[in-house]
Design a protein around this motif. Structure first.
Motif, PDB file in Angstrom:
ATOM      1  N   LYS A   4      10.876 -47.958   3.971  1.00 30.69           N
ATOM      2  CA  LYS A   4       9.450 -48.283   3.895  1.00 30.69           C
ATOM      3  C   LYS A   4       9.111 -48.932   2.557  1.00 30.69           C
ATOM      4  N   ARG A   5       9.657 -48.381   1.475  1.00 31.75           N
ATOM      5  CA  ARG A   5       9.425 -48.990   0.159  1.00 31.75           C
ATOM      6  C   ARG A   5      10.027 -50.384   0.093  1.00 31.75           C
ATOM      7  N   ALA A   6      11.185 -50.571   0.718  1.00 36.32           N
ATOM      8  CA  ALA A   6      11.833 -51.884   0.695  1.00 36.32           C
ATOM      9  C   ALA A   6      11.025 -52.900   1.503  1.00 36.32           C
ATOM     10  N   GLN A   7      10.398 -52.464   2.585  1.00 39.74           N
ATOM     11  CA  GLN A   7       9.618 -53.375   3.424  1.00 39.74           C
ATOM     12  C   GLN A   7       8.310 -53.782   2.762  1.00 39.74           C
ATOM     13  N   ALA A   8       7.824 -52.989   1.834  1.00 37.18           N
ATOM     14  CA  ALA A   8       6.517 -53.249   1.225  1.00 37.18           C
ATOM     15  C   ALA A   8       6.617 -53.919  -0.141  1.00 37.18           C
ATOM     16  N   THR A   9       7.771 -54.464  -0.483  1.00 37.71           N
ATOM     17  CA  THR A   9       7.888 -55.132  -1.779  1.00 37.71           C
ATOM     18  C   THR A   9       7.036 -56.394  -1.787  1.00 37.71           C
ATOM     19  N   PRO A  10       6.441 -56.726  -2.925  1.00 34.23           N
ATOM     20  CA  PRO A  10       5.575 -57.907  -2.994  1.00 34.23           C
ATOM     21  C   PRO A  10       6.293 -59.203  -2.624  1.00 34.23           C
ATOM     22  N   LEU A  11       7.560 -59.330  -2.975  1.00 32.86           N
ATOM     23  CA  LEU A  11       8.291 -60.555  -2.649  1.00 32.86           C
ATOM     24  C   LEU A  11       8.434 -60.713  -1.139  1.00 32.86           C
ATOM     25  N   ARG A  12       8.740 -59.627  -0.446  1.00 26.04           N
ATOM     26  CA  ARG A  12       8.880 -59.702   1.010  1.00 26.04           C
ATOM     27  C   ARG A  12       7.545 -60.001   1.675  1.00 26.04           C
ATOM     28  N   VAL A  13       6.485 -59.374   1.194  1.00 26.86           N
ATOM     29  CA  VAL A  13       5.154 -59.618   1.759  1.00 26.86           C
ATOM     30  C   VAL A  13       4.769 -61.078   1.558  1.00 26.86           C
ATOM     31  N   GLU A  14       5.050 -61.618   0.373  1.00 23.67           N
ATOM     32  CA  GLU A  14       4.722 -63.019   0.109  1.00 23.67           C
ATOM     33  C   GLU A  14       5.544 -63.942   0.999  1.00 23.67           C
ATOM     34  N   ARG A  15       6.823 -63.647   1.173  1.00 18.11           N
ATOM     35  CA  ARG A  15       7.683 -64.463   2.026  1.00 18.11           C
ATOM     36  C   ARG A  15       7.191 -64.456   3.471  1.00 18.11           C
ATOM     37  N   LEU A  16       6.806 -63.276   3.982  1.00 12.17           N
ATOM     38  CA  LEU A  16       6.287 -63.189   5.349  1.00 12.17           C
ATOM     39  C   LEU A  16       4.954 -63.923   5.484  1.00 12.17           C
ATOM     40  N   ALA A  17       4.116 -63.845   4.455  1.00 12.69           N
ATOM     41  CA  ALA A  17       2.826 -64.537   4.509  1.00 12.69           C
ATOM     42  C   ALA A  17       3.037 -66.041   4.576  1.00 12.69           C
TER      43      ALA A  17
ATOM     44  N   ALA B 197       5.868 -67.628   5.670  1.00 13.00           N
ATOM     45  CA  ALA B 197       6.618 -68.023   6.865  1.00 13.00           C
ATOM     46  C   ALA B 197       5.823 -67.809   8.150  1.00 13.00           C
ATOM     47  N   GLN B 198       5.270 -66.642   8.349  1.00 11.74           N
ATOM     48  CA  GLN B 198       4.649 -66.320   9.630  1.00 11.74           C
ATOM     49  C   GLN B 198       3.171 -66.667   9.676  1.00 11.74           C
ATOM     50  N   LEU B 199       2.463 -66.517   8.568  1.00 11.58           N
ATOM     51  CA  LEU B 199       1.016 -66.745   8.575  1.00 11.58           C
ATOM     52  C   LEU B 199       0.634 -68.116   8.022  1.00 11.58           C
ATOM     53  N   GLN B 200       1.638 -68.894   7.605  1.00 13.92           N
ATOM     54  CA  GLN B 200       1.395 -70.243   7.069  1.00 13.92           C
ATOM     55  C   GLN B 200       0.437 -70.202   5.878  1.00 13.92           C
ATOM     56  N   MET B 201       0.556 -69.217   5.033  1.00 15.51           N
ATOM     57  CA  MET B 201      -0.324 -69.094   3.871  1.00 15.51           C
ATOM     58  C   MET B 201       0.318 -69.779   2.665  1.00 15.51           C
TER      59      MET B 201
END
Length: 105
Positions: free
Chosen positions: A54-67, A69-73
Motif C-alpha cells: 500500500k505504501r509502495a502504491q501511494a508514492t508520489p512518483l507513481r501517482v504522478e506517472r499514473l496521472a 499516463a491514464q488521466l492525460q494530466m
C-alpha cells in the motif's frame, strides 16, 4: 469381599478411561491452538506485506506517472496559467435572504 474388589476394579477402569479421554481432548485442543497461532502468524505477515504494498502504491512518483499516463494530466507551469474571471449576475433572492456572488448578506 469379592463385590468390593469388583467395584474397585470398575472404578479404576472408569477412571482410566476418563483419563485417556481427557488426555486425548487435551492433545486435540493443543493442536487447535497451534494451528490457530500459525494462522495468526500468517495473517500478521500478510498484513505487513499488504501495508508495504500500500505504501509502495501511494508514492508520489507513481501517482504522478499514473496521472500523466491514464488521466492525460500535465504538470503545472507558469506558461500554462489560465485566469478565470467571475461575472456576477443580478442578485437573487431566496426566501427572505438576499444572496450576492455566493455570499449571504
Amino acid at each position: 469381599m469379592m463385590r468390593l474388589n469388583l467395584a474397585l476394579l470398575l472404578a479404576v477402569l472408569a477412571s482410566a478411561l476418563y483419563l485417556v479421554s481427557v488426555q486425548y481432548e487435551s492433545r486435540r485442543l493443543y493442536t487447535e491452538i497451534d494451528k490457530a497461532q500459525s494462522v495468526a502468524h500468517r495473517l500478521e505477515a500478510d498484513n505487513e506485506r499488504l501495508q508495504v504494498e500500500k505504501r509502495a502504491q501511494a508514492t508520489p512518483l507513481r501517482v504522478e506517472r499514473l496521472a500523466k499516463a491514464q488521466l492525460q494530466m500535465r504538470t503545472v507551469t507558469p506558461a500554462i496559467t489560465h485566469y478565470v474571471t467571475y461575472k456576477s449576475e443580478a442578485p437573487a433572492t431566496v426566501g427572505a435572504v438576499e444572496v450576492t456572488a455566493g455570499l449571504a448578506k
